[in-house]
Design an enzyme around this catalytic site. Structure first.
Site, PDB file in Angstrom:
ATOM      1  N   SER A  41       0.863  -1.185   0.041  1.00 12.61           N
ATOM      2  CA  SER A  41      -0.096  -0.072   0.072  1.00 12.61           C
ATOM      3  C   SER A  41       1.044   1.430   0.096  1.00 12.61           C
ATOM      4  O   SER A  41       2.069   1.210   0.500  1.00 12.61           O
ATOM      5  CB  SER A  41      -1.020  -0.055   1.281  1.00 12.61           C
ATOM      6  OG  SER A  41      -0.150   0.045   2.364  1.00 12.61           O
ATOM      7  N   GLU A  67      -7.146  -1.373 -11.915  1.00 16.79           N
ATOM      8  CA  GLU A  67      -6.378  -1.057 -10.524  1.00 16.79           C
ATOM      9  C   GLU A  67      -4.990  -1.873 -10.696  1.00 16.79           C
ATOM     10  O   GLU A  67      -4.156  -1.513 -10.400  1.00 16.79           O
ATOM     11  CB  GLU A  67      -7.099  -1.390  -9.515  1.00 16.79           C
ATOM     12  CG  GLU A  67      -8.345  -0.591  -9.230  1.00 16.79           C
ATOM     13  CD  GLU A  67      -8.047   0.820  -8.983  1.00 16.79           C
ATOM     14  OE1 GLU A  67      -6.861   1.280  -8.349  1.00 16.79           O
ATOM     15  OE2 GLU A  67      -8.514   1.855  -9.422  1.00 16.79           O
ATOM     16  N   GLU A  70      -2.735   0.025 -12.882  1.00 21.97           N
ATOM     17  CA  GLU A  70      -2.020   1.236 -12.318  1.00 21.97           C
ATOM     18  C   GLU A  70      -1.280   0.821 -11.029  1.00 21.97           C
ATOM     19  O   GLU A  70      -0.422   1.724 -10.952  1.00 21.97           O
ATOM     20  CB  GLU A  70      -3.213   2.199 -12.086  1.00 21.97           C
ATOM     21  CG  GLU A  70      -4.142   2.592 -13.138  1.00 21.97           C
ATOM     22  CD  GLU A  70      -5.528   3.464 -12.620  1.00 21.97           C
ATOM     23  OE1 GLU A  70      -5.703   3.665 -11.230  1.00 21.97           O
ATOM     24  OE2 GLU A  70      -5.974   4.167 -13.484  1.00 21.97           O
ATOM     25  N   GLU A  71      -1.698  -0.023 -10.252  1.00 24.09           N
ATOM     26  CA  GLU A  71      -1.092  -0.271  -8.790  1.00 24.09           C
ATOM     27  C   GLU A  71      -0.016  -1.385  -9.090  1.00 24.09           C
ATOM     28  O   GLU A  71       1.150  -1.075  -8.218  1.00 24.09           O
ATOM     29  CB  GLU A  71      -2.034  -0.627  -7.978  1.00 24.09           C
ATOM     30  CG  GLU A  71      -3.045   0.601  -7.621  1.00 24.09           C
ATOM     31  CD  GLU A  71      -4.149  -0.054  -6.432  1.00 24.09           C
ATOM     32  OE1 GLU A  71      -4.134  -0.910  -5.783  1.00 24.09           O
ATOM     33  OE2 GLU A  71      -4.609   0.841  -6.204  1.00 24.09           O
ATOM     34  N   ARG A  91      -8.473   3.678   6.430  1.00 16.05           N
ATOM     35  CA  ARG A  91      -8.425   4.864   7.478  1.00 16.05           C
ATOM     36  C   ARG A  91      -8.538   6.166   6.636  1.00 16.05           C
ATOM     37  O   ARG A  91      -7.598   6.233   5.485  1.00 16.05           O
ATOM     38  CB  ARG A  91      -6.954   4.772   8.010  1.00 16.05           C
ATOM     39  CG  ARG A  91      -6.966   6.045   8.994  1.00 16.05           C
ATOM     40  CD  ARG A  91      -5.659   5.773   9.818  1.00 16.05           C
ATOM     41  NE  ARG A  91      -6.260   4.583  10.954  1.00 16.05           N
ATOM     42  CZ  ARG A  91      -6.613   4.607  11.965  1.00 16.05           C
ATOM     43  NH1 ARG A  91      -7.269   5.703  12.261  1.00 16.05           N
ATOM     44  NH2 ARG A  91      -6.726   3.396  12.720  1.00 16.05           N
ATOM     45  N   ARG A 122       5.041   1.928  -5.170  1.00 14.34           N
ATOM     46  CA  ARG A 122       4.477   0.525  -4.510  1.00 14.34           C
ATOM     47  C   ARG A 122       5.607  -0.654  -4.704  1.00 14.34           C
ATOM     48  O   ARG A 122       6.439  -0.457  -5.949  1.00 14.34           O
ATOM     49  CB  ARG A 122       3.318  -0.063  -5.184  1.00 14.34           C
ATOM     50  CG  ARG A 122       2.155   0.775  -4.819  1.00 14.34           C
ATOM     51  CD  ARG A 122       0.846   0.511  -5.539  1.00 14.34           C
ATOM     52  NE  ARG A 122      -0.269   1.325  -5.195  1.00 14.34           N
ATOM     53  CZ  ARG A 122      -1.082   1.263  -4.536  1.00 14.34           C
ATOM     54  NH1 ARG A 122      -0.830   0.535  -3.345  1.00 14.34           N
ATOM     55  NH2 ARG A 122      -2.110   2.179  -4.293  1.00 14.34           N
TER      56      ARG A 122
END
Length: 153
Positions: A41, A67, A70-71, A91, A122
């Site tokens: 994360s 996702e 992109e991640e 959070r 990442r």
């Protein structure tokens, strides 16, 4: 307009959870069996799977695939049927916790890129599903990863 984020949808009635979509990214290594991909994360550096909020004009499995690109910098075939769900508390910048229900879609990798939108933010790690299950914090995701080898076979 494709790609515009929309207000997160609420999960099943009565849960009070917002919905996200995730990709459980996997590949069959030359040694046999399967491996799954975890990423860190951005803020807490915990091990997670690529996930995000609904995107206007994209189906849930298409959002999961977006996702993953992109991640994690991966592309492949994404199953249109979810393989499971897990819950977690996100959070918020205010410090408050927002309950989220994540629907998970399998993505078999066909291409792994060296450069991708969040590459500098990442890390990626390929592991056996059982080992990946021990690296994540969310119990529901851990169970999903541990059982994934049977689903993918």
């Amino acid at each position: 307009m494709v790609g515009k984020f929309v207000r997160p949808e609420l999960g099943p009635l009565g849960t009070g959870r917002l919905a996200q979509y995730a990709a459980l990214v996997w590949r069959p290594p030359a040694s046999g069996g399967i491996e799954v991909l975890l990423i860190t994360s951005r803020e807490t550096r915990r091990w997670v799977v690529p996930k995000g909020w609904p995107v206007k004009d994209l189906k849930p499995h298409q959002t999961a695939a977006r996702e993953a690109w992109e991640e994690a910098g991966v592309e492949g075939r994404t199953g249109a049927r979810k393989i499971g769900v897990f819950d977690y508390d996100k959070r918020l910048s205010s410090g408050a916790l927002q309950p989220v229900r994540v629907k998970v879609y399998p993505l078999r990798v066909e291409t792994e890129h060296d450069e991708w939108p969040e590459a500098g933010q990442r890390e990626r790690l390929w592991l056996a599903p059982e080992e990946a299950a021990g690296r994540v914090d969310e119990p529901g995701l851990s169970r999903l990863l541990a059982g994934f080898a049977k689903v993918a076979s």
